[in-house]
Motif scaffolding. Structure first.
Motif, PDB file in Angstrom:
ATOM      1  N   ALA A  40       0.913  -1.138  -0.014  1.00 15.43           N
ATOM      2  CA  ALA A  40       0.232   0.138   0.092  1.00 15.43           C
ATOM      3  C   ALA A  40       0.891   1.332  -0.069  1.00 15.43           C
ATOM      4  CB  ALA A  40      -0.932  -0.208   1.164  1.00 15.43           C
ATOM      5  N   GLN A  41       0.858   2.040  -1.093  1.00 19.23           N
ATOM      6  CA  GLN A  41       1.444   3.373  -0.906  1.00 19.23           C
ATOM      7  C   GLN A  41       3.075   2.883  -1.100  1.00 19.23           C
ATOM      8  OE1 GLN A  41      -0.215   5.807   2.142  1.00 19.23           O
ATOM      9  NE2 GLN A  41      -1.555   6.643   0.710  1.00 19.23           N
ATOM     10  N   GLY A  42       3.333   1.919  -2.104  1.00 15.09           N
ATOM     11  CA  GLY A  42       4.829   1.730  -2.043  1.00 15.09           C
ATOM     12  C   GLY A  42       5.598   0.868  -0.836  1.00 15.09           C
ATOM     13  N   ARG A  43       4.551   0.548   0.053  1.00 19.91           N
ATOM     14  CA  ARG A  43       5.283  -0.116   1.438  1.00 19.91           C
ATOM     15  C   ARG A  43       4.458  -1.244   1.783  1.00 19.91           C
ATOM     16  NH1 ARG A  43       5.823   4.542   5.906  1.00 19.91           N
ATOM     17  NH2 ARG A  43       7.174   6.048   4.705  1.00 19.91           N
ATOM     18  N   ALA A  44       5.089  -2.301   2.158  1.00 19.01           N
ATOM     19  CA  ALA A  44       4.782  -3.597   2.434  1.00 19.01           C
ATOM     20  C   ALA A  44       3.971  -3.594   3.926  1.00 19.01           C
ATOM     21  CB  ALA A  44       5.753  -4.981   2.606  1.00 19.01           C
ATOM     22  N   ILE A  45       2.653  -3.695   4.164  1.00 26.00           N
ATOM     23  CA  ILE A  45       1.982  -3.448   5.260  1.00 26.00           C
ATOM     24  C   ILE A  45       1.813  -4.829   5.975  1.00 26.00           C
ATOM     25  CG2 ILE A  45       1.035  -1.283   4.464  1.00 26.00           C
ATOM     26  CD1 ILE A  45      -1.605  -2.554   4.162  1.00 26.00           C
ATOM     27  N   ALA A  46       1.776  -6.031   5.148  1.00 27.13           N
ATOM     28  CA  ALA A  46       1.699  -7.109   5.941  1.00 27.13           C
ATOM     29  C   ALA A  46       2.283  -8.321   4.965  1.00 27.13           C
ATOM     30  CB  ALA A  46       0.265  -7.378   5.961  1.00 27.13           C
ATOM     31  N   CYS A  47       2.753  -9.371   5.494  1.00 22.54           N
ATOM     32  CA  CYS A  47       3.031 -10.714   4.700  1.00 22.54           C
ATOM     33  C   CYS A  47       2.682 -11.913   5.750  1.00 22.54           C
ATOM     34  CB  CYS A  47       4.452 -10.530   4.683  1.00 22.54           C
ATOM     35  SG  CYS A  47       5.200 -12.062   3.695  1.00 22.54           S
ATOM     36  N   GLY A  48       2.026 -12.681   5.107  1.00 20.29           N
ATOM     37  CA  GLY A  48       1.797 -14.074   5.958  1.00 20.29           C
ATOM     38  C   GLY A  48       0.922 -15.051   5.056  1.00 20.29           C
ATOM     39  N   ALA A  49       0.391 -16.086   5.704  1.00 14.21           N
ATOM     40  CA  ALA A  49      -0.489 -17.010   4.959  1.00 14.21           C
ATOM     41  C   ALA A  49      -1.854 -16.349   4.723  1.00 14.21           C
ATOM     42  CB  ALA A  49      -0.527 -18.110   6.165  1.00 14.21           C
ATOM     43  N   PRO A  50      -2.504 -16.957   3.753  1.00  8.86           N
ATOM     44  CA  PRO A  50      -3.851 -16.323   3.237  1.00  8.86           C
ATOM     45  C   PRO A  50      -4.890 -15.912   4.542  1.00  8.86           C
ATOM     46  CG  PRO A  50      -3.138 -18.038   1.661  1.00  8.86           C
ATOM     47  CD  PRO A  50      -2.214 -17.976   2.781  1.00  8.86           C
ATOM     48  N   ALA A  51      -4.932 -17.162   5.449  1.00  5.69           N
ATOM     49  CA  ALA A  51      -5.700 -16.820   6.284  1.00  5.69           C
ATOM     50  C   ALA A  51      -5.429 -15.680   7.275  1.00  5.69           C
ATOM     51  CB  ALA A  51      -6.029 -18.213   7.518  1.00  5.69           C
ATOM     52  N   ALA A  52      -4.180 -15.340   7.586  1.00  7.92           N
ATOM     53  CA  ALA A  52      -3.828 -14.399   8.466  1.00  7.92           C
ATOM     54  C   ALA A  52      -3.940 -13.049   7.785  1.00  7.92           C
ATOM     55  CB  ALA A  52      -2.130 -14.418   8.790  1.00  7.92           C
ATOM     56  N   ILE A  53      -3.819 -12.984   6.345  1.00  6.86           N
ATOM     57  CA  ILE A  53      -3.878 -11.688   5.638  1.00  6.86           C
ATOM     58  C   ILE A  53      -5.327 -11.262   5.723  1.00  6.86           C
ATOM     59  CG2 ILE A  53      -3.635 -10.685   3.213  1.00  6.86           C
ATOM     60  CD1 ILE A  53      -0.906 -11.132   4.658  1.00  6.86           C
ATOM     61  N   SER A  54      -6.356 -12.361   5.237  1.00  7.19           N
ATOM     62  CA  SER A  54      -7.637 -11.992   5.162  1.00  7.19           C
ATOM     63  C   SER A  54      -8.232 -11.524   6.532  1.00  7.19           C
ATOM     64  CB  SER A  54      -8.392 -13.085   4.938  1.00  7.19           C
ATOM     65  OG  SER A  54      -9.780 -13.048   4.937  1.00  7.19           O
ATOM     66  N   ALA A  55      -7.347 -11.905   7.653  1.00  4.23           N
ATOM     67  CA  ALA A  55      -8.230 -11.490   8.996  1.00  4.23           C
ATOM     68  C   ALA A  55      -7.328 -10.077   9.625  1.00  4.23           C
ATOM     69  CB  ALA A  55      -8.020 -12.578   9.933  1.00  4.23           C
ATOM     70  N   ASP A  56      -6.256  -9.855   8.689  1.00  9.53           N
ATOM     71  CA  ASP A  56      -5.382  -8.421   9.290  1.00  9.53           C
ATOM     72  C   ASP A  56      -6.475  -7.224   8.953  1.00  9.53           C
ATOM     73  OD1 ASP A  56      -3.563  -6.399   9.279  1.00  9.53           O
ATOM     74  OD2 ASP A  56      -2.085  -7.888   8.972  1.00  9.53           O
ATOM     75  N   PRO A  57      -6.691  -6.471  10.346  1.00 14.84           N
ATOM     76  CA  PRO A  57      -7.282  -5.335  10.104  1.00 14.84           C
ATOM     77  C   PRO A  57      -6.712  -4.337   9.266  1.00 14.84           C
ATOM     78  CG  PRO A  57      -7.013  -5.887  12.300  1.00 14.84           C
ATOM     79  CD  PRO A  57      -6.042  -6.827  11.683  1.00 14.84           C
ATOM     80  N   ALA A  58      -5.324  -4.113   8.979  1.00 14.88           N
ATOM     81  CA  ALA A  58      -4.999  -3.198   8.360  1.00 14.88           C
ATOM     82  C   ALA A  58      -4.885  -3.520   6.948  1.00 14.88           C
ATOM     83  CB  ALA A  58      -3.269  -3.118   8.593  1.00 14.88           C
ATOM     84  N   VAL A  59      -4.888  -4.800   6.451  1.00 15.70           N
ATOM     85  CA  VAL A  59      -5.123  -5.146   5.184  1.00 15.70           C
ATOM     86  C   VAL A  59      -6.557  -4.926   4.833  1.00 15.70           C
ATOM     87  CG1 VAL A  59      -5.233  -7.196   3.502  1.00 15.70           C
ATOM     88  CG2 VAL A  59      -3.571  -6.935   4.975  1.00 15.70           C
ATOM     89  N   GLN A  60      -7.675  -5.242   5.528  1.00 13.04           N
ATOM     90  CA  GLN A  60      -9.036  -5.065   5.219  1.00 13.04           C
ATOM     91  C   GLN A  60      -9.364  -3.609   5.126  1.00 13.04           C
ATOM     92  OE1 GLN A  60     -11.329  -6.831   8.642  1.00 13.04           O
ATOM     93  NE2 GLN A  60     -10.514  -8.940   8.125  1.00 13.04           N
ATOM     94  N   SER A  61      -8.667  -2.637   6.151  1.00 10.18           N
ATOM     95  CA  SER A  61      -9.096  -1.260   5.642  1.00 10.18           C
ATOM     96  C   SER A  61      -8.554  -0.845   4.482  1.00 10.18           C
ATOM     97  CB  SER A  61      -8.517  -0.481   7.182  1.00 10.18           C
ATOM     98  OG  SER A  61      -7.043  -0.527   7.045  1.00 10.18           O
ATOM     99  N   VAL A  62      -7.298  -1.001   4.152  1.00  8.36           N
ATOM    100  CA  VAL A  62      -6.767  -0.367   2.947  1.00  8.36           C
ATOM    101  C   VAL A  62      -6.992  -1.101   1.477  1.00  8.36           C
ATOM    102  CG1 VAL A  62      -4.881   0.399   4.279  1.00  8.36           C
ATOM    103  CG2 VAL A  62      -4.453  -1.682   2.879  1.00  8.36           C
ATOM    104  N   TYR A  63      -7.607  -2.423   1.516  1.00 12.88           N
ATOM    105  CA  TYR A  63      -7.531  -3.036   0.343  1.00 12.88           C
ATOM    106  C   TYR A  63      -8.945  -3.987   0.074  1.00 12.88           C
ATOM    107  CZ  TYR A  63      -6.155  -5.872  -3.853  1.00 12.88           C
ATOM    108  OH  TYR A  63      -6.354  -6.436  -5.173  1.00 12.88           O
ATOM    109  N   LEU A  64      -8.997  -4.955   1.317  1.00  8.17           N
ATOM    110  CA  LEU A  64     -10.094  -5.888   1.001  1.00  8.17           C
ATOM    111  C   LEU A  64     -11.396  -5.456   1.446  1.00  8.17           C
ATOM    112  CD1 LEU A  64      -8.031  -8.938   2.576  1.00  8.17           C
ATOM    113  CD2 LEU A  64      -8.485  -8.438   0.176  1.00  8.17           C
ATOM    114  N   GLY A  65     -11.385  -4.359   2.205  1.00  2.12           N
ATOM    115  CA  GLY A  65     -12.612  -3.969   2.616  1.00  2.12           C
ATOM    116  C   GLY A  65     -12.842  -4.512   4.018  1.00  2.12           C
ATOM    117  N   ASP A  66     -13.668  -3.616   4.865  1.00  2.00           N
ATOM    118  CA  ASP A  66     -14.010  -4.098   6.332  1.00  2.00           C
ATOM    119  C   ASP A  66     -14.783  -5.466   6.089  1.00  2.00           C
ATOM    120  OD1 ASP A  66     -12.773  -2.288   7.400  1.00  2.00           O
ATOM    121  OD2 ASP A  66     -14.561  -0.693   7.619  1.00  2.00           O
ATOM    122  N   GLY A  67     -14.429  -6.388   7.087  1.00  2.00           N
ATOM    123  CA  GLY A  67     -15.148  -7.532   7.216  1.00  2.00           C
ATOM    124  C   GLY A  67     -15.157  -8.832   5.844  1.00  2.00           C
TER     125      GLY A  67
END
Length: 250
Positions: free
Chosen positions: A220-247
């Protein structure tokens, strides 16, 4: 697990814009590692830095333990790095099989023995046909590449990249511009390569990413904000807020 590709603190700016800002990533042998993020996150720029199409301003890029950050794209290719692009690139004037033969022949030490036609090398021909079977194009071997559909061209480009027997394969949106049915076929092809190849994948189809990836790096904006297995990425609040959408869940 042996590390095939490692990036540490990789940066790239264009004028005053920081496109890639201190990104770290490690890819292990046999892993399918996906890179996701919103438009403008720096995904394709980062892939171009890994491949050598662009030079990093700062940071380390190591391929099989060797620092390749200063090497040109063709030099990295010689060391085992292959890449496909969003826009397909095949030899339209040649048949599907001849495209594969050229890709396989280019890998061999005798690639420049032009007086020996690739089609006359039976072992190379068998290998090329096997590669076409892997992507569902065996029945199109004699067809001109120019008449292939967009999805078939992408399949041929993938097969040609695999024919190079790369240490790592960088795939830039292999499902771009293809329909739902063909996208499902791409997922199955990539699933068939899992464990056989080490792959870094950029893809906007999140269903495909979460179905295929062993690990995911989120930019996000050129920075790596998270790295991990798919389940961990899906549940990551920072990822949800910037990309996947809340929930969002996958």
């Amino acid at each position: 697990m042996r590390t095939v590709l490692e990036a540490r603190g990789v940066c790239k700016s264009f004028g005053g814009l920081s496109a890639v800002d201190g990104v770290d990533m490690t890819v292990g042998e046999g892993e399918l590692h996906a890179i996701i993020g919103p438009n403008g996150a720096g995904k394709t720029t980062f892939l171009s830095l890994l491949s050598g199409e662009l030079r990093a301003d700062r940071g380390q890029i190591r391929l099989l333990g060797e620092d390749v950050a200063g090497l040109a794209m063709h030099e990295r290719a010689r060391r085992g790095l292959a890449r496909t692009f969003q826009v397909t690139s095949v030899f339209e004037d040649l048949s599907v099989l001849d495209n594969m033969l050229l890709a396989a022949q280019a890998r061999e030490r005798h690639a420049y023995r032009f007086w020996t036609p690739a089609a006359a090398d039976l072992a190379l021909r068998d290998e090329a046909l096997a590669g076409l079977r892997d992507v569902g194009l065996a029945e199109r071997a004699a067809a001109a590449a120019a008449i292939l559909s967009h999805g078939e061209r992408r399949a041929l480009e993938l097969a040609m990249a695999v024919a190079a027997r790369p240490a790592i394969l960088l795939l830039d949106e292999p499902m771009a511009g293809i329909g739902t049915k063909e996208a499902g076929q791409v997922v199955e092809r990539l699933r068939g390569f899992k464990g056989r190849l080490t792959i870094v994948l950029i893809e906007h189809d999140m269903n495909a990413v979460f179905a295929l990836a062993d690990r995911i790096t989120v930019l996000a904006q050129g920075r790596a904000i998270a790295c991990g297995a798919p389940a961990a990425i899906s549940a990551d609040p920072a990822v949800q807020s910037v990309y996947l959408g809340d929930g969002a869940e996958y």
